[in-house]
Design an enzyme around this catalytic site. Sequence first.
Site: not given
Length: 144
Positions: A23-26, A100
């Site tokens: 669920g985090c872009m990074s 995130g």
Amino acid sequence: MELGDSLPEFPAAWQTEANRVLGCMSQVWVVPAVQAAPTNGSVQLEFRGTSDAALVRGLMAFVLAVYNGKTPDEIVNYPIEETIERAGLQKLIGMQRSSGLRSMIRRIRDLAEIAQQSPAAVAFPGKEARQAARPNMGRASFLP
């Protein structure tokens, strides 16, 4: 955020898919460990985490500062939204980073819920405990 520089070392060996926060872009990883409280021997959780993005490492440091050393019950019941609001984080980060941040919090709370039922399921090192806990979380992260 300079807070990210305060995170302890996070070995590359821990940067696995099983420890990744979804669920985090990074790329973000979290691992837990159980310890006994020095005063009364109750179970406390300690988390270590990192990210490939400096801002996200800062958010991780903030979250870990809030949750580390707390019991599973304290983690599950802690009003983190109030702390985020008091710190003014919502104003500093965009919607994607906010999502995130919520994913990191959800992951830590999920691990705390597992520890409420069975502290050994998140204990270090305990390969058997890691395997036993995975059905409860799907993609649980545990110290290797």
